[in-house]
Design a protein around this motif. Structure first.
Motif, PDB file in Angstrom:
ATOM      1  N   GLU A 206     -10.326  -1.235  -6.613  1.00 22.83           N
ATOM      2  CA  GLU A 206     -10.353  -0.467  -5.365  1.00 22.83           C
ATOM      3  C   GLU A 206      -9.481  -1.108  -4.288  1.00 22.83           C
ATOM      4  N   ILE A 207      -9.525  -2.434  -4.214  1.00 21.62           N
ATOM      5  CA  ILE A 207      -8.678  -3.131  -3.237  1.00 21.62           C
ATOM      6  C   ILE A 207      -7.209  -2.981  -3.620  1.00 21.62           C
ATOM      7  N   GLU A 208      -6.906  -3.091  -4.908  1.00 23.71           N
ATOM      8  CA  GLU A 208      -5.524  -2.922  -5.360  1.00 23.71           C
ATOM      9  C   GLU A 208      -5.020  -1.513  -5.053  1.00 23.71           C
ATOM     10  N   ASP A 209      -5.865  -0.516  -5.227  1.00 22.52           N
ATOM     11  CA  ASP A 209      -5.461   0.858  -4.920  1.00 22.52           C
ATOM     12  C   ASP A 209      -5.167   1.016  -3.428  1.00 22.52           C
TER      13      ASP A 209
ATOM     14  N   ASN B  98      -2.278   4.300  10.568  1.00 27.14           N
ATOM     15  CA  ASN B  98      -1.116   4.585   9.738  1.00 27.14           C
ATOM     16  C   ASN B  98       0.103   3.844  10.283  1.00 27.14           C
ATOM     17  N   PHE B  99       0.354   2.631   9.777  1.00 25.41           N
ATOM     18  CA  PHE B  99       1.504   1.838  10.222  1.00 25.41           C
ATOM     19  C   PHE B  99       2.473   1.658   9.057  1.00 25.41           C
TER      20      PHE B  99
ATOM     21  N   ALA C 129      -1.908  -0.618  -2.767  1.00 25.00           N
ATOM     22  CA  ALA C 129      -0.798   0.216  -3.253  1.00 25.00           C
ATOM     23  C   ALA C 129      -0.483   1.329  -2.261  1.00 25.00           C
ATOM     24  N   ASP C 130      -1.514   1.877  -1.636  1.00 26.02           N
ATOM     25  CA  ASP C 130      -1.285   2.912  -0.632  1.00 26.02           C
ATOM     26  C   ASP C 130      -0.531   2.341   0.572  1.00 26.02           C
ATOM     27  N   LEU C 131      -0.862   1.129   0.969  1.00 22.92           N
ATOM     28  CA  LEU C 131      -0.140   0.481   2.066  1.00 22.92           C
ATOM     29  C   LEU C 131       1.323   0.243   1.687  1.00 22.92           C
ATOM     30  N   ARG C 132       1.539  -0.171   0.431  1.00 26.01           N
ATOM     31  CA  ARG C 132       2.916  -0.411  -0.020  1.00 26.01           C
ATOM     32  C   ARG C 132       3.715   0.883  -0.057  1.00 26.01           C
ATOM     33  N   SER C 133       3.062   1.991  -0.391  1.00 28.26           N
ATOM     34  CA  SER C 133       3.774   3.265  -0.471  1.00 28.26           C
ATOM     35  C   SER C 133       4.294   3.716   0.890  1.00 28.26           C
ATOM     36  N   LYS C 134       3.758   3.141   1.951  1.00 28.08           N
ATOM     37  CA  LYS C 134       4.192   3.468   3.312  1.00 28.08           C
ATOM     38  C   LYS C 134       5.254   2.494   3.825  1.00 28.08           C
ATOM     39  N   GLY C 135       5.784   1.661   2.932  1.00 26.59           N
ATOM     40  CA  GLY C 135       6.842   0.745   3.323  1.00 26.59           C
ATOM     41  C   GLY C 135       6.353  -0.627   3.760  1.00 26.59           C
ATOM     42  N   ASN C 136       5.070  -0.903   3.580  1.00 24.08           N
ATOM     43  CA  ASN C 136       4.538  -2.226   3.907  1.00 24.08           C
ATOM     44  C   ASN C 136       4.584  -3.127   2.684  1.00 24.08           C
TER      45      ASN C 136
ATOM     46  N   PHE D  54     -14.555  -3.631   1.739  1.00 22.70           N
ATOM     47  CA  PHE D  54     -13.203  -3.990   2.151  1.00 22.70           C
ATOM     48  C   PHE D  54     -12.182  -2.917   1.786  1.00 22.70           C
ATOM     49  N   HIS D  55     -12.306  -2.310   0.606  1.00 26.12           N
ATOM     50  CA  HIS D  55     -11.307  -1.301   0.249  1.00 26.12           C
ATOM     51  C   HIS D  55     -11.412  -0.072   1.155  1.00 26.12           C
ATOM     52  N   GLN D  56     -12.629   0.292   1.567  1.00 21.93           N
ATOM     53  CA  GLN D  56     -12.779   1.394   2.504  1.00 21.93           C
ATOM     54  C   GLN D  56     -12.209   1.036   3.873  1.00 21.93           C
ATOM     55  N   PHE D  57     -12.381  -0.218   4.241  1.00 18.54           N
ATOM     56  CA  PHE D  57     -11.829  -0.673   5.520  1.00 18.54           C
ATOM     57  C   PHE D  57     -10.305  -0.607   5.494  1.00 18.54           C
ATOM     58  N   LEU D  58      -9.673  -1.062   4.393  1.00 19.44           N
ATOM     59  CA  LEU D  58      -8.211  -0.989   4.287  1.00 19.44           C
ATOM     60  C   LEU D  58      -7.731   0.462   4.356  1.00 19.44           C
ATOM     61  N   GLU D  59      -8.456   1.350   3.723  1.00 16.57           N
ATOM     62  CA  GLU D  59      -8.073   2.766   3.731  1.00 16.57           C
ATOM     63  C   GLU D  59      -8.201   3.390   5.124  1.00 16.57           C
TER      64      GLU D  59
END
Length: 361
Positions: free
Chosen positions: A334-337, A318-319, A340-347, A309-314
């Motif tokens: 890994e899922i939290e990381d 790029n939205f 966090a990457d999604l949040r860094s993009k304004g999500n 799942f974490h690889q799938f989220l990564e």
């Protein structure tokens, strides 16, 4: 004594003739069709299976047996002529057909589980009066049933607080809200006449218009993790299946609820679309077609871990500026990381846990 022998011989000849005749001609000009009263429905609902068999010739058919293979999730209600062979259900119907006769039979069928099911084959068997010989043929029917997950009352489900659940005022999607004023500005060419602020125009002597503020058009991406635990690969065990199926039902009902309320909704999962090896990503949108696309996906989704799942989220496109609701049995570092990457993009990212104590799994 001689008469008896002659009668016996005559009977034997007649039996042989009818055996040869019916073994060749019993199924000639015999047609069989099967239809469903509806081919799209929700889990637990019933449909009607309609069988029509006709004999379009002068020769009667003393007996004919129709055997139908059905997925075990399609259960004929109140019928004893259904039996289980290696996971599939077989239904048997018997008919006697006079010359040029047509018979119609109707059966109630309950769909026990969401899915996409084929009921496309039937076997017809017939023969002579005494069972000395028989003939058979296969009939291809091209018949499918799409069963959607059973609706869940979304209002009763505790969901994480995300932006779509409140009113968010931000210049993000540049959508002017006619109910939200941010002030007054000078008129520019192209402004609608209905936006003119006549009071400010009169007091300043300069044509003024109302300045609309901006409101977010809420967008939600529902991300479903079909892994019950981090260590599961491929197929999910039967004991874990109820939790994942509950997640699918929740995603389906939430998507329908939000689409009806004007939000853009999308869906993503590390499971796979039935009969393919692809994971699923449906970009958020709001339309009738989007609703049908999502329903079809929820029906045909196969609970098979295609990627972690974490690889799938990564790997998601790029939205930005989107709410992401993660439906999962567990959350690990890994899922939290990835979140966090999604949040860094304004999500914004929130979790709905299918199991208590799933964090850190």
């Amino acid at each position: 004594m001689t008469n008896i022998l002659w009668i016996a011989l005559l009977v034997a000849v007649m039996v042989l003739i009818q055996s040869l005749l019916l073994s060749k001609l019993a199924l000639k000009n015999v047609s069989y069709t099967r239809t469903f009263s509806k081919t799209k429905l929700y889990e637990g609902e019933e449909l009607e299976m309609i069988e029509v068999i006709s004999n379009r010739k002068l020769l009667p058919v003393p007996w004919i047996r129709v055997e139908t293979r059905l997925p075990r999730e399609l259960r004929i209600v109140g019928n004893d002529n259904q039996y289980d062979i290696q996971g599939d259900m077989y239904h048997r119907s018997a008919f006697t057909l006079a010359p040029y006769q047509q018979i119609t039979r109707r059966h109630r069928v309950k769909v026990l589980k969401r899915g996409y099911y084929s009921a496309s084959t039937a076997s017809l068997t017939s023969g002579d009066l005494f069972g000395m010989s028989n003939c058979s043929k296969q009939v291809e029917l091209d018949l499918f049933v799409t069963c959607y997950p059973a609706p869940v009352p979304v209002e009763d489900i505790p969901l994480p607080s995300l932006k779509w659940q409140g009113e968010l005022v931000v210049k993000r999607y540049i959508m002017p809200d006619v109910f939200l004023y941010g002030g007054i500005r000078d008129y520019t060419i192209g402004d609608p006449i209905k936006t003119v602020h006549w009071g400010a125009t009169a007091s300043t002597g300069v044509l003024k218009v109302k300045q609309n503020d901006y409101t977010a058009q809420p967008r939600l991406l529902i991300a479903l993790n079909v892994q019950p635990t981090e260590s599961v690969w491929g197929e999910v065990s039967p004991s874990d299946m109820p939790d994942i199926e509950r997640g699918i039902a929740l995603a389906s009902s939430l998507a329908a609820y939000l689409l009806e309320n004007g939000l853009e909704v999308g869906f993503a999962t590390n499971g796979r679309y039935k009969s393919t090896e692809d994971t699923v990503y449906i970009e958020p949108a709001n339309s009738y077609e989007q609703g049908q696309l999502l329903l079809d996906c929820f029906a045909k989704l196969q609970v098979y871990r295609q990627r972690s799942f974490h690889q799938f989220l990564e790997s998601l496109p790029n939205f930005r500026e989107c709410d992401v609701l993660v439906i999962t049995c567990y959350v690990n570092k890994e899922i939290e990381d990835a979140a966090a990457d999604l949040r860094s993009k304004g999500n914004s990212v929130g979790y709905y846990m299918l199991r208590s104590g799933g964090e850190g799994a």
